[in-house]
Design a protein around this motif. Structure first.
Motif, PDB file in Angstrom:
ATOM      1  N   LYS A 273       0.828  -1.223   0.000  1.00  0.00           N
ATOM      2  CA  LYS A 273       0.000   0.000   0.000  1.00  0.00           C
ATOM      3  C   LYS A 273       0.854   1.262   0.000  1.00  0.00           C
ATOM      4  O   LYS A 273       0.411   2.322  -0.419  1.00  0.00           O
ATOM      5  N   LEU A 274       2.091   1.123   0.526  1.00  0.00           N
ATOM      6  CA  LEU A 274       3.014   2.252   0.583  1.00  0.00           C
ATOM      7  C   LEU A 274       4.347   1.819  -0.008  1.00  0.00           C
ATOM      8  O   LEU A 274       4.748   0.662   0.153  1.00  0.00           O
ATOM      9  N   ALA A 275       5.046   2.743  -0.643  1.00  0.00           N
ATOM     10  CA  ALA A 275       6.370   2.419  -1.184  1.00  0.00           C
ATOM     11  C   ALA A 275       7.309   2.064  -0.036  1.00  0.00           C
ATOM     12  O   ALA A 275       7.252   2.677   1.040  1.00  0.00           O
ATOM     13  N   GLU A 276       8.156   1.041  -0.264  1.00  0.00           N
ATOM     14  CA  GLU A 276       9.100   0.610   0.773  1.00  0.00           C
ATOM     15  C   GLU A 276      10.522   0.691   0.246  1.00  0.00           C
ATOM     16  O   GLU A 276      10.747   0.611  -0.954  1.00  0.00           O
ATOM     17  N   GLU A 277      11.453   0.832   1.166  1.00  0.00           N
ATOM     18  CA  GLU A 277      12.866   0.809   0.816  1.00  0.00           C
ATOM     19  C   GLU A 277      13.671   0.427   2.050  1.00  0.00           C
ATOM     20  O   GLU A 277      13.346   0.857   3.156  1.00  0.00           O
ATOM     21  N   LYS A 278      14.707  -0.399   1.834  1.00  0.00           N
ATOM     22  CA  LYS A 278      15.610  -0.804   2.922  1.00  0.00           C
ATOM     23  C   LYS A 278      14.850  -1.286   4.166  1.00  0.00           C
ATOM     24  O   LYS A 278      15.205  -0.975   5.289  1.00  0.00           O
ATOM     25  N   GLY A 279      13.772  -2.033   3.923  1.00  0.00           N
ATOM     26  CA  GLY A 279      13.030  -2.643   5.032  1.00  0.00           C
ATOM     27  C   GLY A 279      12.058  -1.721   5.737  1.00  0.00           C
ATOM     28  O   GLY A 279      11.390  -2.119   6.678  1.00  0.00           O
ATOM     29  N   GLY A 280      11.970  -0.459   5.280  1.00  0.00           N
ATOM     30  CA  GLY A 280      11.052   0.485   5.930  1.00  0.00           C
ATOM     31  C   GLY A 280      10.104   1.114   4.932  1.00  0.00           C
ATOM     32  O   GLY A 280      10.139   0.819   3.736  1.00  0.00           O
ATOM     33  N   LEU A 281       9.248   2.010   5.440  1.00  0.00           N
ATOM     34  CA  LEU A 281       8.319   2.746   4.593  1.00  0.00           C
ATOM     35  C   LEU A 281       9.040   3.978   4.085  1.00  0.00           C
ATOM     36  O   LEU A 281       9.572   4.771   4.871  1.00  0.00           O
ATOM     37  N   LYS A 282       9.096   4.133   2.770  1.00  0.00           N
ATOM     38  CA  LYS A 282       9.885   5.220   2.173  1.00  0.00           C
ATOM     39  C   LYS A 282       9.182   6.562   2.389  1.00  0.00           C
ATOM     40  O   LYS A 282       8.001   6.706   2.088  1.00  0.00           O
ATOM     41  N   THR A 283       9.946   7.534   2.916  1.00  0.00           N
ATOM     42  CA  THR A 283       9.374   8.861   3.151  1.00  0.00           C
ATOM     43  C   THR A 283      10.244   9.941   2.498  1.00  0.00           C
ATOM     44  O   THR A 283      11.373   9.675   2.089  1.00  0.00           O
ATOM     45  N   ASP A 284       9.695  11.159   2.476  1.00  0.00           N
ATOM     46  CA  ASP A 284      10.488  12.312   2.055  1.00  0.00           C
ATOM     47  C   ASP A 284      11.135  12.946   3.303  1.00  0.00           C
ATOM     48  O   ASP A 284      11.073  12.376   4.395  1.00  0.00           O
ATOM     49  N   ALA A 285      11.699  14.140   3.137  1.00  0.00           N
ATOM     50  CA  ALA A 285      12.411  14.799   4.243  1.00  0.00           C
ATOM     51  C   ALA A 285      11.460  15.341   5.310  1.00  0.00           C
ATOM     52  O   ALA A 285      11.890  15.901   6.316  1.00  0.00           O
ATOM     53  N   PHE A 287       8.882  13.186   6.295  1.00  0.00           N
ATOM     54  CA  PHE A 287       8.325  11.908   6.758  1.00  0.00           C
ATOM     55  C   PHE A 287       6.957  11.573   6.176  1.00  0.00           C
ATOM     56  O   PHE A 287       6.245  10.732   6.706  1.00  0.00           O
ATOM     57  N   GLU A 288       6.636  12.204   5.029  1.00  0.00           N
ATOM     58  CA  GLU A 288       5.412  11.823   4.323  1.00  0.00           C
ATOM     59  C   GLU A 288       5.739  10.646   3.412  1.00  0.00           C
ATOM     60  O   GLU A 288       6.775  10.645   2.748  1.00  0.00           O
ATOM     61  N   THR A 289       4.868   9.652   3.398  1.00  0.00           N
ATOM     62  CA  THR A 289       5.089   8.441   2.601  1.00  0.00           C
ATOM     63  C   THR A 289       4.626   8.680   1.164  1.00  0.00           C
ATOM     64  O   THR A 289       4.286   9.808   0.788  1.00  0.00           O
ATOM     65  N   SER A 290       4.552   7.604   0.390  1.00  0.00           N
ATOM     66  CA  SER A 290       4.117   7.701  -1.015  1.00  0.00           C
ATOM     67  C   SER A 290       2.624   8.015  -1.131  1.00  0.00           C
ATOM     68  O   SER A 290       2.145   8.340  -2.205  1.00  0.00           O
ATOM     69  N   VAL A 291       1.885   7.932  -0.026  1.00  0.00           N
ATOM     70  CA  VAL A 291       0.464   8.306  -0.035  1.00  0.00           C
ATOM     71  C   VAL A 291       0.308   9.623   0.722  1.00  0.00           C
ATOM     72  O   VAL A 291       0.640   9.692   1.910  1.00  0.00           O
ATOM     73  N   PRO A 292      -0.158  10.669   0.067  1.00  0.00           N
ATOM     74  CA  PRO A 292      -0.295  11.970   0.732  1.00  0.00           C
ATOM     75  C   PRO A 292      -1.155  11.866   2.004  1.00  0.00           C
ATOM     76  O   PRO A 292      -2.153  11.140   2.024  1.00  0.00           O
ATOM     77  N   GLY A 293      -0.716  12.572   3.055  1.00  0.00           N
ATOM     78  CA  GLY A 293      -1.462  12.552   4.313  1.00  0.00           C
ATOM     79  C   GLY A 293      -1.135  11.369   5.205  1.00  0.00           C
ATOM     80  O   GLY A 293      -1.664  11.242   6.299  1.00  0.00           O
TER      81      GLY A 293
END
Length: 436
Positions: A273-285, A287-293
């Motif tokens: 449901k959310l983009a993942e990377e290196k075993g975690g949920l991928k966020t921007d700077a 801490f927002e994930t690939s799904v807004p909000g």
């Protein structure tokens, strides 16, 4: 018919350190009563998790709740359950969320209750890796314990009382292994540590750093068995553990076994449901994930580490606190249309046990340069290490530093000063950092 969903503007999922610091930041920024809920499977308000492996296990004057609710661990205000109710923040405790529908912004609990949100902060943290996960023979025996939450800590305290002055085997040579070996030794247990690596804390320690801690622990009477793992356990008729069978054929008697072999970020609810990377949920700077909000903070977030220009996931209380504050600031800034600076984190790790305490800042890559006196028998316990990469200092470790010295090594890790001569750095030692 399903019960009507409870609606909140903001929901923090998880009730650990990150949740407590996020709640405090919402309080600072201003939150209307009824807008914010924390949903936690734990039965108590957020607390400072590091206390569980340290003060909670002291033989005298042990830490107990409500003494270490967040945010006392960083010198902040202690948020008692009353603080949340005064702010109109709903603490929904002993509640496990089993389903997350991001399209309809709905969380469903194991009991079938529904909660809807406008903004979600995922602060689920990590679960502890158990030997039963790998089918280790006898791993389900009584008194084979783990440490992640307050219920685990209470089980450990009860076992320590039941098996007073007994034999303890600690499986794992990382953070938990080192801190719990010290705690059990202070409680007069006969302690043996077992780990497969050539030295303790290999993800951070060099052999030179580990030489000190292994020697120091040995001098305290802690036995260390390296290069092998627990392959099975023996138990008595009551199902209580009596021995640890090692892969190399040795058998260690044990009244208590504590296992610290790492954790796994709790992201399963969001798989696919959310983009993942290196075993975690991928966020921007922010801490927002690939799904807004939808935001992710603490152990579960893989975020851009600006200083090293890479995506990284950090499992440490310092980042749990700071990422929580950053995410809440970003959420509030977005609402008001204000800019907020990007997260610019300097990795920081520390530990305390017996009368020793170390801090580390930066990145442990490149060539390591040991300085000071790392002889475990020496009186002053003051030594450290620099890591030098591409002619610059990128990381610093220090045992026994003063507050000023620890600030100095943090500054060096942040500014990455150039080093002309590595041999000279070895001789200069700590002074390189304090004069910088």
């Amino acid at each position: 018919m399903a019960a009507e969903a409870k609606h909140f503007k903001y929901v923090i999922l998880g009730g650990g350190v990150a949740a407590g610091y996020a709640a405090r930041e919402f309080g600072k920024q201003g939150v209307n009563p009824g807008d914010l809920a924390i949903i936690s499977k734990e039965p108590v308000a957020p607390y400072e998790r590091p206390a569980l492996s340290k003060g909670y296990l002291f033989p005298q004057n042990a830490a107990r709740l409500p003494g270490f609710h967040t945010c006392v661990g960083s010198g902040g205000e202690r948020l008692l359950p009353e603080w949340y109710s005064e702010k109109g923040i709903e603490l929904i405790l002993s509640t496990e969320i089993v389903k997350a529908d991001l399209a309809s912004k709905t969380l469903t609990s194991a009991a079938g209750a529904n909660f809807t949100y406008e903004t979600l902060l995922i602060a689920t943290g990590s679960s502890v890796i158990k030997l039963t996960d790998f089918g280790v023979q006898g791993a389900e025996s009584n008194n084979i314990l783990y440490l992640r939450d307050i219920a685990d800590a209470d089980k450990l305290v009860a076992a320590m009382q039941a098996k007073k002055d007994g034999k303890a085997v600690i499986v794992g040579g990382g953070y938990i292994g080192l801190e719990l070996s010290a705690a059990l030794k202070m409680n007069n247990f006969d302690v043996t540590m077992v780990y497969p690596e050539p030295w303790c804390m290999p993800r951070l320690f060099t052999s030179g750093i580990a030489h000190f801690y292994e020697g120091y622990y040995s001098n305290k009477g802690i036995k260390i068995v390296k290069g092998t793992v627990a392959a099975g356990f023996e138990a008595d008729a009551n199902g209580d553990v009596t021995a640890v069978k090692l892969k190399d054929g040795r058998v260690l008697e044990a009244d208590i076994v504590v296992v610290g072999v790492g954790g796994r970020p709790l992201t399963a609810l969001f798989k696919g449901k959310l983009a993942e990377e290196k075993g975690g949920l991928k966020t921007d700077a922010f801490f927002e994930t690939s799904v807004p909000g939808v935001y992710a903070i603490g152990d579960v977030a893989t975020f851009p580490l600006k200083l090293y220009n890479e995506q990284r996931r950090v499992e440490h209380v310092d980042h749990a606190r700071k990422s929580a504050e950053q995410a809440v600031r970003a959420i509030k800034a977005k609402e008001s249309g204000e800019p907020v600076p990007e997260y610019d984190y300097l990795p920081y790790f520390y530990s305390r046990s017996f009368d020793i305490a170390w801090q580390f800042y930066g990145d442990n890559v490149g060539d390591d340069v040991l300085f000071g006196d790392n002889d475990p028998a020496s009186a002053n316990h003051k030594f450290g290490s620099y890591w030098v990469k591409d002619g610059k200092v990128v990381g610093v470790f220090l045992e026994g530093g003063s507050a000023e010295e620890n600030q100095a090594i943090a500054r060096v890790a942040r500014t990455q000063p150039p080093v002309a001569n590595v041999e000279a750095l070895k001789t200069e030692g700590l002074e390189f950092a304090t004069k910088a």
